[in-house]
Design an enzyme around this catalytic site. Structure first.
Site, PDB file in Angstrom:
ATOM      1  CB  ILE A  92      -0.796  -0.393   0.683  1.00 52.81           C
ATOM      2  CG1 ILE A  92      -2.090   0.537   0.830  1.00 52.81           C
ATOM      3  CG2 ILE A  92      -0.014   0.156   2.540  1.00 52.81           C
ATOM      4  CD1 ILE A  92      -3.022   0.508  -0.291  1.00 52.81           C
ATOM      5  CG  HIS A  93       3.049   2.386   2.648  1.00 55.14           C
ATOM      6  ND1 HIS A  93       3.402   0.716   3.531  1.00 55.14           N
ATOM      7  CD2 HIS A  93       2.432   3.107   3.627  1.00 55.14           C
ATOM      8  CE1 HIS A  93       2.516   1.714   5.113  1.00 55.14           C
ATOM      9  NE2 HIS A  93       1.749   3.099   4.357  1.00 55.14           N
ATOM     10  N   GLY A  94       3.428   1.417  -1.629  1.00 58.57           N
ATOM     11  CA  GLY A  94       4.690   1.440  -3.069  1.00 58.57           C
ATOM     12  C   GLY A  94       5.147   0.308  -3.047  1.00 58.57           C
TER      13      GLY A  94
END
Length: 145
Positions: free
Chosen positions: A31-33
Site C-alpha cells: 500500500i505504500h508503493g
C-alpha cells in the site's frame, strides 16, 4: 491483494519506486508503493481479477457466510475502471458460490498517483452487516445520514 499498472513516486525519493515495462503489471504490491510479489504480462480485467482473487480464495473458505468486498484504487485509476474491476471480482465470487452483501469501490487508501487497485474480502455475519449499515458521516465516507 493489490496490483499496479504504474509505480508511485514517493516525494522523499523523487523517482518511481519500481519500473514496469509497457505491457507488465506488478502483483502483490504494498500500500505504500512497495514492489509486488511478481511481475506478469498485462491481461484483460477478468484475468487480472482472477490473479487478485485466487490467492485470497485459496487462503480461507468463504462459503456459508456473505462477504463485504472493498475494491480500492491506488490513486491513479479512474473510478470507471475500478467499477469494471469490481464487476469482474463480483462475477468470480458469484461463480465460487460466495454472496457479496456489501461493497465499497473507490480511492480510499492510495499510493499517491499509482495506477492499480487492491481487493479486500471480509466474511461477515448479520451483526457486522448491521454495523456496516449504521450511519456514517466522515470526510471520507457518508451514508445513512
Amino acid at each position: 491483494m493489490g496490483m499496479a499498472l504504474t509505480s508511485c513516486t514517493v516525494p522523499a525519493a523523487g523517482k518511481p519506486t519500481f519500473d514496469l515495462g509497457e505491457n507488465e503489471i506488478e502483483l502483490g504490491i504494498g500500500i505504500h508503493g512497495e514492489p509486488g510479489r511478481r511481475r506478469v504480462p498485462l491481461a484483460p480485467a477478468r484475468e487480472i481479477a482472477g490473479q487478485l482473487m485466487n490467492p485470497i480464495l485459496a487462503d480461507r473458505d468463504f462459503t456459508g457466510r456473505p462477504v463485504i468486498v472493498m475494491l480500492n484504487g491506488m490513486g491513479g485509476t479512474p473510478l470507471i475502471e475500478l467499477y469494471l474491476m469490481y464487476g469482474e471480482v463480483a462475477k468470480l465470487l458469484g461463480e465460487a458460490g460466495i454472496t457479496v452483501a456489501r461493497n465499497l469501490v473507490g480511492n480510499y487508501i492510495t499510493s499517491l498517483e499509482m495506477a492499480g487497485c487492491s481487493a479486500t474480502v471480509l466474511q461477515v455475519d448479520e451483526e457486522l452487516i448491521r454495523l456496516w449499515d449504521a450511519p456514517v458521516n466522515t470526510a471520507g465516507l457518508r451514508w445513512g445520514t
